[in-house]
Scaffold this motif. Structure first.
Motif, mmCIF file in Angstrom:
data_model
loop_
_atom_site.group_PDB
_atom_site.id
_atom_site.type_symbol
_atom_site.label_atom_id
_atom_site.label_comp_id
_atom_site.label_asym_id
_atom_site.label_seq_id
_atom_site.Cartn_x
_atom_site.Cartn_y
_atom_site.Cartn_z
ATOM 1 N N SER A 5 29.407 46.018 49.048
ATOM 2 C CA SER A 5 29.549 45.131 47.900
ATOM 3 C C SER A 5 29.975 43.750 48.394
ATOM 4 N N VAL A 6 29.617 42.734 47.643
ATOM 5 C CA VAL A 6 29.941 41.355 47.995
ATOM 6 C C VAL A 6 30.841 40.763 46.923
ATOM 7 N N THR A 34 34.156 35.749 39.721
ATOM 8 C CA THR A 34 34.872 35.388 38.502
ATOM 9 C C THR A 34 34.017 34.492 37.611
ATOM 10 N N HIS A 35 33.059 33.792 38.213
ATOM 11 C CA HIS A 35 32.095 33.018 37.427
ATOM 12 C C HIS A 35 30.925 33.943 37.122
ATOM 13 N N ALA A 52 32.813 44.653 37.266
ATOM 14 C CA ALA A 52 33.651 43.970 36.285
ATOM 15 C C ALA A 52 34.853 43.294 36.918
ATOM 16 N N SER A 53 35.225 43.720 38.114
ATOM 17 C CA SER A 53 36.387 43.137 38.788
ATOM 18 C C SER A 53 36.253 43.315 40.293
ATOM 19 N N ALA A 54 37.065 42.570 41.029
ATOM 20 C CA ALA A 54 37.057 42.706 42.481
ATOM 21 C C ALA A 54 37.519 44.093 42.892
ATOM 22 N N ASN A 59 36.916 49.611 45.095
ATOM 23 C CA ASN A 59 37.302 51.021 44.966
ATOM 24 C C ASN A 59 36.189 51.939 44.486
ATOM 25 N N SER A 60 35.056 51.394 44.082
ATOM 26 C CA SER A 60 33.964 52.216 43.567
ATOM 27 C C SER A 60 33.530 53.268 44.587
#
Length: 335
Positions: A5-6, A34-35, A52-54, A59-60
């Protein structure tokens, strides 16, 4: 293939996402920014998850590794989260603008087996890497001097300059790491000088410099000279020389093509230099992902790790101290 993930979909994050998506040994698992429009565009382009979040991107269960290309102020938090999650991480430089925060993080993650790689991509440039191998093989005898020329094509936007941490931490830091890599020895002395020749108002705006020279010295006497400018009107100037007792190694600028003109009015006229770092170091960015994958899949040691990032920041701080105090600074002063 590792699913990566990036975090961060600005200019460099977008490039990384594209490189991972097309890399034969990696899979782009998803992106976060965040944008929201930036992340949505990249997620749609590659048909991947828009997290939806960092922390979700870290953690996915569908993510094996993380590439951090967010603002520098977030790097420590996200690096530590990756380590806690057991996810390999490739983080853009610098780790942070504060050496104190980096040292504190080093203590908190001490002993981790999670691969942590830093984005000092110039080590992977085919020419630079070949020069280092030739030096290590003794082809130029005993190394005496390294000369690094690194000049941007133009001043960065004011907003970036004011939050970058200064030229030594955001620009020279790449060359400080490259110097360590090419010298093959640790730096013990730093002497730096800085001027405001491109933008004389930098002193009032952010107490920074746009034109700097750094001299590094190792315990055995080997030297590295770094020349930086925020503005070279002729393009992105990237060259190194390595002088040894038996000869010299050179890696030169890259042009858009190799044709040269010889006319009655001008001779040896070349095409412009490649525009900026994404173009100039395109091949190096591909190698960087391959090295990261090798560390994840095969347990290979990361070629540029957390300690390399910490030492590069230490040298950047030493540069600022040298300019401020008008003297040579010993790296031992930061122990």
């Amino acid at each position: 293939m590792p699913r990566i993930s990036v975090l961060g979909c600005g200019r460099i994050g977008r490039m990384h996402a594209d490189n991972i998506a097309t890399h034969p040994q990696a899979t782009l698992a998803g992106v976060f920014d965040t944008h929201a429009p930036f992340a949505a565009e990249i997620a749609s382009k590659h048909g991947v998850t828009n997290f939806a979040s960092a922390l979700e991107a870290i953690n996915s269960d569908d993510v094996d590794a993380v590439l951090i290309a967010t603002p520098t102020s977030t790097h420590v938090e996200f690096l530590e989260a990756c380590v806690k999650a057991g996810k390999a991480v490739l983080c853009e430089k610098p780790i942070d603008l504060s050496l104190e925060r980096v040292n504190a993080l080093a203590k908190r993650i001490e002993g981790t087996k999670v691969p942590i790689m830093l984005g000092f991509v110039r080590r992977f440039d085919p020419g630079h890497a070949a020069a280092e191998r030739a030096r290590a093989a003794g082809e130029i005898g005993e190394l005496h001097q390294v000369t690094i020329t690194s000049r941007d094509p133009g001043m960065a936007p004011d907003g970036y300059i004011k939050t970058s941490g200064g030229i030594f931490r955001d620009m020279t830091i790449h060359d400080l790491d490259l110097a360590r890599f090419l010298l093959g020895e640790e730096v013990t002395e730093v002497t730096a000088t800085g001027s405001r020749l491109v933008n004389p108002t930098l002193m009032d705006e952010c107490d920074d410099y746009d034109t700097v020279v750094v001299i590094l010295k190792t315990a055995s006497g080997k030297q590295a000279v770094i020349t930086n400018s925020r503005e070279a009107v002729y393009g992105y100037d990237q060259r190194i020389e390595m002088l040894g007792s038996k000869g010299m190694l050179v890696t030169d600028n890259h042009h858009n093509h190799s044709m040269k003109k010889y006319l009655a009015t001008e001779t040896n006229v070349s095409s412009p230099l490649q525009h900026f770092f994404i173009e100039r170091y395109g091949a190096a960015f591909d190698v960087e992902i391959s090295k990261f994958v090798d560390a994840i899949e095969n347990g290979a040691p990361v070629p540029v790790g957390f300690e390399d990032g910490r030492l590069a920041l230490l040298l950047a701080d030493a540069c600022f101290k040298s300019v401020a105090e008008g003297r040579t600074v010993l790296t031992s002063e930061f122990a």
